[in-house]
Design an enzyme around this catalytic site. Structure first.
Site, PDB file in Angstrom:
ATOM      1  N   PRO A   2       0.813  -1.206   0.000  1.00 43.58           N
ATOM      2  CA  PRO A   2       0.000   0.000   0.000  1.00 43.58           C
ATOM      3  C   PRO A   2       0.850   1.261   0.000  1.00 43.58           C
ATOM      4  CG  PRO A   2      -0.610  -1.516   1.779  1.00 43.58           C
ATOM      5  CD  PRO A   2       0.684  -1.963   1.228  1.00 43.58           C
ATOM      6  N   GLU A   3       0.681   2.070  -1.001  1.00 50.58           N
ATOM      7  CA  GLU A   3       1.230   3.419  -0.973  1.00 50.58           C
ATOM      8  C   GLU A   3       0.028   4.347  -0.804  1.00 50.58           C
ATOM      9  OE1 GLU A   3       4.393   4.707  -3.348  1.00 50.58           O
ATOM     10  OE2 GLU A   3       5.104   2.706  -3.857  1.00 50.58           O
TER      11      GLU A   3
END
Length: 274
Positions: A2-3
């Site tokens: 996850p960014e």
DNA sequence: ACGCTCTCCTGTATGC
DNA sequence: TGCATACAGGAGAGCG
């Protein structure tokens, strides 16, 4: 992994099921995340979720009494499920709600965290010193230029510094530098205002585009509805070392910077001093 | 203040 | 087939 776009996609996915609901129960099966999940997380029980905000890659579950600070780390994933759904491997925490749903945190590598604070979340130690949000006007080419004047580090590591701008992780740093035509190893203080304007613009564009595409699914990221992100189809350089550049046909090159895989086009991203 | 290294963790891929 | 090893990396901690 996850960014910022993946965190935002998660936020948008879970909010409709959570805001306005009351927390009935918090089940912690494994408190050993990056920091131990504090026993005070049980203070959420009986409180109503008034909103879910995002700051950098942190999700803030707000109530009138305190805020839960949630980070997905490298491998975290959130799902909204019915009460009673059997927990599987790495399903560390459930937050059960008054509408029969629960928010389930799954995080194989346990780099994520879940904390509870009674102070305004922005004042929390983890959030207090963060730089501007990339998708706001506080972040611009000018802000990059000003903050970089005394920084000799490579521009890629500069834009991945959370004090400079938040939410730019390895994937999107590679992509934005490619789109802006900037060599990732160029010293940060050796880039002029015009090129920083281009870089800030590309960072905004790539992050916004990734959000609309549901994030980037590399291995197993899915939104809270279980759907994968489609931005991976639009990646220009990340994970494409040795393949031809989409712009010029030259071969993309890979180097390691600070232990991170860095891919760029030597022709489209030349080193050039300001 | 800056820049660098170390650390946390497990799934996946590779080599023998 | 199984084992050992390398690799992926967000970001805080700690050091010089």
């Amino acid at each position: 992994m996850p960014e910022l776009p993946e965190v935002e996609v998660s936020r948008q996915g879970i909010s409709p099921f959570m805001v306005g609901e009351t927390v009935m129960r918090v089940v912690v099966r494994n408190a050993s995340l990056r920091w131990p999940v504090p026993s005070e997380i049980q203070d959420m029980v009986g409180l109503t979720i008034t909103g879910i905000r995002r700051r950098a890659k942190y999700l803030l579950l707000e109530t009138d009494w305190g805020t839960a600070i949630l980070h997905l780390g490298m491998s975290g994933n959130l799902k909204v499920l019915p009460h009673g759904t059997v927990a599987g491997k790495h399903d560390h925490v459930d937050i059960e709600l008054s509408n029969g749903k629960l928010l389930r945190l799954n995080d194989p590598r346990r780099f994520g965290c879940l904390l509870w604070t009674r102070e305004p979340a922005e004042q929390h130690k983890l959030l207090a010193k963060l730089g501007p949000e990339p998708l706001t006007d506080a972040f611009s080419g000018d802000s990059l230029y000003e903050r970089s004047r005394k920084r000799k580090i490579a521009v890629k590591q500069f834009i991945m510094d959370n004090h400079v701008v938040v939410g730019v992780g390895n994937i999107y740093a590679n992509e934005a530098l490619f789109s802006a035509g900037i060599h990732p190893q160029q010293p940060a203080n050796d880039i002029d205002n015009a090129r920083y304007a281009a870089l800030a613009s590309e960072i905004k564009t790539v992050l916004a585009r990734a959000i609309t595409q549901g994030g980037t699914t590399l291995k197993d990221f899915t939104g809270s509805d279980g759907k994968p992100g489609y931005f991976v189809q639009e990646l220009q350089v990340y994970g494409k070392a040795g393949l031809p550049c989409s712009a010029c046909g030259g071969l993309l090159q890979e180097v390691r910077m600070g232990g991170r895989s860095t891919v760029f086009c030597p022709l489209c991203q030349p080193k050039r001093s300001a």
